[in-house]
Design an enzyme around this catalytic site. Structure first.
Site, PDB file in Angstrom:
ATOM      1  CG  ASP A   1       3.307   1.078   9.524  1.00 24.32           C
ATOM      2  OD1 ASP A   1       3.484   1.350   8.325  1.00 24.32           O
ATOM      3  OD2 ASP A   1       3.064   1.931  10.394  1.00 24.32           O
TER       4      ASP A   1
ATOM      5  NE  ARG B   1      -7.273   4.296   5.623  1.00 18.13           N
ATOM      6  CZ  ARG B   1      -6.556   5.219   6.256  1.00 18.13           C
ATOM      7  NH1 ARG B   1      -6.841   5.567   7.484  1.00 18.13           N
ATOM      8  NH2 ARG B   1      -5.529   5.793   5.656  1.00 18.13           N
TER       9      ARG B   1
ATOM     10  CE  LYS C   1      -1.716   1.534   4.083  1.00 22.34           C
ATOM     11  NZ  LYS C   1      -1.398   2.906   4.452  1.00 22.34           N
ATOM     12  CG  ASN C   2       2.273   2.656   3.528  1.00 23.71           C
ATOM     13  OD1 ASN C   2       1.116   2.992   3.230  1.00 23.71           O
ATOM     14  ND2 ASN C   2       2.637   2.400   4.757  1.00 23.71           N
TER      15      ASN C   2
ATOM     16  CB  CYS D   1      -4.807   9.831  11.919  1.00 24.65           C
ATOM     17  SG  CYS D   1      -3.223   9.106  12.261  1.00 24.65           S
TER      18      CYS D   1
ATOM     19  NE  ARG E   1      -2.112  12.449   8.718  1.00 24.83           N
ATOM     20  CZ  ARG E   1      -0.902  12.508   8.191  1.00 24.83           C
ATOM     21  NH1 ARG E   1      -0.394  11.460   7.616  1.00 24.83           N
ATOM     22  NH2 ARG E   1      -0.206  13.621   8.201  1.00 24.83           N
TER      23      ARG E   1
ATOM     24  NE  ARG F   1       0.951  10.092  10.686  1.00 22.35           N
ATOM     25  CZ  ARG F   1       0.334   9.122  10.019  1.00 22.35           C
ATOM     26  NH1 ARG F   1      -0.778   8.621  10.506  1.00 22.35           N
ATOM     27  NH2 ARG F   1       0.811   8.663   8.878  1.00 22.35           N
TER      28      ARG F   1
HETATM   29  C1  EPZ Z   1       4.417   6.747   6.509  1.00 23.30           C
HETATM   30  O1  EPZ Z   1       3.658   7.761   7.151  1.00 23.30           O
HETATM   31  C2  EPZ Z   1       3.474   5.559   6.354  1.00 23.30           C
HETATM   32  N1  EPZ Z   1       2.345   5.939   5.507  1.00 23.30           N
HETATM   33  C3  EPZ Z   1       2.986   5.116   7.732  1.00 23.30           C
HETATM   34  O2  EPZ Z   1       2.170   3.965   7.557  1.00 23.30           O
HETATM   35  C4  EPZ Z   1       4.204   4.738   8.567  1.00 23.30           C
HETATM   36  O3  EPZ Z   1       3.782   4.372   9.855  1.00 23.30           O
HETATM   37  C5  EPZ Z   1       5.162   5.931   8.652  1.00 23.30           C
HETATM   38  O4  EPZ Z   1       5.533   6.359   7.323  1.00 23.30           O
HETATM   39  C6  EPZ Z   1       6.443   5.597   9.406  1.00 23.30           C
HETATM   40  O5  EPZ Z   1       7.097   4.540   8.774  1.00 23.30           O
HETATM   41  C7  EPZ Z   1       2.529   5.985   4.166  1.00 23.30           C
HETATM   42  O6  EPZ Z   1       3.606   5.748   3.655  1.00 23.30           O
HETATM   43  C8  EPZ Z   1       1.325   6.355   3.350  1.00 23.30           C
HETATM   44  P1  EPZ Z   1       6.518  10.024   8.668  1.00 23.30           P
HETATM   45  P2  EPZ Z   1       4.240   9.277   7.220  1.00 23.30           P
HETATM   46  O7  EPZ Z   1       6.381  11.320   7.947  1.00 23.30           O
HETATM   47  O8  EPZ Z   1       5.072   9.547   6.030  1.00 23.30           O
HETATM   48  C9  EPZ Z   1       6.900  13.274  12.083  1.00 23.30           C
HETATM   49  C10 EPZ Z   1       0.252   2.625   7.808  1.00 23.30           C
HETATM   50  O9  EPZ Z   1      -0.258   2.058   8.783  1.00 23.30           O
HETATM   51  N2  EPZ Z   1       6.740  14.273  11.020  1.00 23.30           N
HETATM   52  O10 EPZ Z   1       7.648   9.124   8.291  1.00 23.30           O
HETATM   53  O11 EPZ Z   1       3.076  10.169   7.495  1.00 23.30           O
HETATM   54  C11 EPZ Z   1       5.651  12.428  12.294  1.00 23.30           C
HETATM   55  O12 EPZ Z   1       4.747  13.068  13.166  1.00 23.30           O
HETATM   56  C12 EPZ Z   1       0.786   4.035   7.957  1.00 23.30           C
HETATM   57  O13 EPZ Z   1       0.381   2.106   6.679  1.00 23.30           O
HETATM   58  C13 EPZ Z   1       6.818  15.637  11.359  1.00 23.30           C
HETATM   59  O14 EPZ Z   1       7.006  15.993  12.531  1.00 23.30           O
HETATM   60  O15 EPZ Z   1       5.164   9.216   8.494  1.00 23.30           O
HETATM   61  C14 EPZ Z   1       6.224  11.153  12.882  1.00 23.30           C
HETATM   62  O16 EPZ Z   1       6.431  11.354  14.262  1.00 23.30           O
HETATM   63  C15 EPZ Z   1       0.598   4.589   9.354  1.00 23.30           C
HETATM   64  N3  EPZ Z   1       6.682  16.556  10.376  1.00 23.30           N
HETATM   65  C16 EPZ Z   1       7.585  11.021  12.198  1.00 23.30           C
HETATM   66  O17 EPZ Z   1       7.877  12.312  11.662  1.00 23.30           O
HETATM   67  C17 EPZ Z   1       6.471  16.202   9.065  1.00 23.30           C
HETATM   68  O18 EPZ Z   1       6.365  17.109   8.204  1.00 23.30           O
HETATM   69  C18 EPZ Z   1       7.599  10.022  11.045  1.00 23.30           C
HETATM   70  O19 EPZ Z   1       6.489  10.301  10.235  1.00 23.30           O
HETATM   71  C19 EPZ Z   1       6.382  14.830   8.744  1.00 23.30           C
HETATM   72  C20 EPZ Z   1       6.538  13.888   9.738  1.00 23.30           C
END
Ligand code: EPZ
Length: 419
Positions: free
Chosen positions: A305, A398, A22-23, A116, A92, A121
């Site tokens: 995840d 999802r 998915k990702n 979420c 998202r 996020r």
């Molecule tokens: C991706 O989310 C995945 N989703 C998530 O999978 C996964 O858990 C996550 O990466 C971590 O591996 C998709 O790829 C669609 P991040 P993402 O930006 O990109 C902080 C699932 O279940 N952050 O790597 O949104 C954030 O709050 C989902 O399939 C900021 O502070 O995650 C988090 O603490 C859930 N500012 C950390 O970074 C930003 O601008 C990592 O988040 C962006 C992120």
């Protein structure tokens, strides 16, 4: 509304084939916005989130068609640039449209994704990087209004490793003027799969899979002749844990062990036996599951995840374990539902102390997010005294393709019912 009912106590045995990730599929589909013509994608999973991004992109003027399980995408006539709140709030990852829309049209109006269940996020890092590339942005009534005449290459440092942040900026940079360097970039396999997709379109990208990615802007791109989406390592890990928890033996076809090193290591430490077979892995459960600690980390560390799924296994392990969640600030929502099934778990900030018990007991529980749903299903597979009912399984749909059918084919007592 539907629920999934599980009759626990069956050891899972047999073979299962992993769907596309998915990702990886989400950013890859979004990248089709970068150039017109027919892109040919294979191994795209049939999931709610995929339907959602296709719906949003169709509203922008993108055409989709399916032939023999392959997805064809043509953004020749893309004319709109707005991703509306009513759809973005359900997924998202719609923020992944921001980079490609700016690269293609020079403007985008995307609803702020909002938080979420698992955390706030924020997307500040996405916006910081785009501003460095010359994008003008303003926030109005919950929407990001972004525009730019010409994206320009920039040197960008992410002070937190962000998966979709890395992906968004990669897509914005492929036709920008000059070179873009992403430092502290995400190394996830899904980022690498997107880079492969972009290279098949003519992009010049190196360093994906490391923490420094270099993108040299090119004049033109062409639609990908074919891109095969990588297998979903989180689905594979879910089945690996299910084999260990039910003292079963599952051959997981189509997974990539090199995407699962941290998960393989933790499963071996709980006593499971794993071996590479053909194009996948065979996992045999141990009689008794040893308690081990786990800490979630960016790739190649243990994936956040799979944290909820691993916790379900620790609930029936032989001792106590500490699970540390370092990525999201609120990713223990499944704990209260596992405790309804008799689990002994105490939360202290980012740590969960799990005291293993001989068994869990069946109960009606409620899914709160995608991976929590999988955790509750795993707990139901080993729960005794009745059937477990997992409600609100729209969360599950999802991100998992036909999960209960796949579990049933392995001998689980599991079915879907209307609520
Ligand atoms: C991706 O989310 C995945 N989703 C998530 O999978 C996964 O858990 C996550 O990466 C971590 O591996 C998709 O790829 C669609 P991040 P993402 O930006 O990109 C902080 C699932 O279940 N952050 O790597 O949104 C954030 O709050 C989902 O399939 C900021 O502070 O995650 C988090 O603490 C859930 N500012 C950390 O970074 C930003 O601008 C990592 O988040 C962006 C992120």
């Amino acid at each position: 509304m539907e629920k999934i009912v599980i009759e626990g106590g069956h050891s899972l045995k047999g073979m299962v084939t992993i769907s596309g990730a998915k990702n990886a599929a989400l950013p890859i589909i979004a990248s089709c916005l970068l150039t017109g013509g027919w892109h040919r994608l294979s191994h795209v999973p049939r999931l709610k989130d995929i339907q959602t991004i296709k719906l949003i992109m169709s509203n922008l003027g993108v055409t989709f068609r399916e032939e023999e399980g392959e997805v064809f995408v043509n953004s020749e006539n893309v004319h709109e640039y707005e991703a509306p709140y009513n759809l973005v709030k359900t997924m998202r990852a719609s923020i992944l449209l921001l980079g490609p829309l700016l690269a293609r049209l020079g403007k985008a109006k995307i609803s702020l994704p909002g938080g979420c269940a698992i955390g706030a996020r924020p997307i500040n890092l996405h916006l910081m990087a785009l501003a460095a590339m010359g994008v003008e942005m303003r926030l109005e009534q919950g929407y990001i209004h972004a525009q730019v005449d010409r994206l320009k290459g920039a040197n960008i440092f992410f002070d937190i490793t962000t998966v979709t942040g890395t992906e968004n900026i990669m897509m914005a940079a492929v036709t920008a003027d000059g070179q873009t360097v992403l430092q502290n970039a995400a190394k996830e396999p899904e980022v690498q799969d997107l880079a492969d997709m972009l290279r098949s379109m003519g992009a010049q990208i190196t360093g994906d899979g490391t923490d420094t990615i270099v993108i040299d802007g090119v004049k033109d791109l062409r639609p990908t002749p074919q891109h095969h989406v990588i297998p979903d390592r989180i689905e594979a890990g879910t089945f690996m844990i299910a084999a260990a928890m039910t003292n079963g033996e599952i051959t997981i076809n189509g997974c990539r062990p090199e995407h699962l090193a941290a998960v393989i290591e933790r499963l071996q430490s709980v006593g499971a036996e794993l071996e590479k077979v053909g194009d996948g892995l065979r996992v045999r459960g141990p009689g008794t599951i040893k308690s081990v600690d786990v800490k979630t980390m960016p790739f190649p560390g243990f994936p956040t995840d799979l944290q909820a799924q691993f916790m379900a296994m620790m609930c029936i392990a032989s001792g106590s374990s500490v699970i540390k969640e370092t990525i999201f600030e609120n990713r223990f929502i499944h704990v209260s539902e596992l405790k309804r099934m008799g689990a002994d778990i105490k939360i202290n900030g980012p740590h969960a102390l799990v005291r293993g018990k001989a068994r869990l007991s069946a109960a009606p529980v409620m899914a709160t997010d995608l991976r929590a749903s999988a955790s509750l299903i795993l707990a139901g597979l080993v729960a005794k005294e009745g059937n477990t009912e997992v409600n609100r399984i729209y969360h599950l749909d999802r991100g998992y393709e036909d999960l209960e059918k796949k579990f049933r084919s392995l001998g689980a007592g599991i079915w879907r019912e209307k609520v």
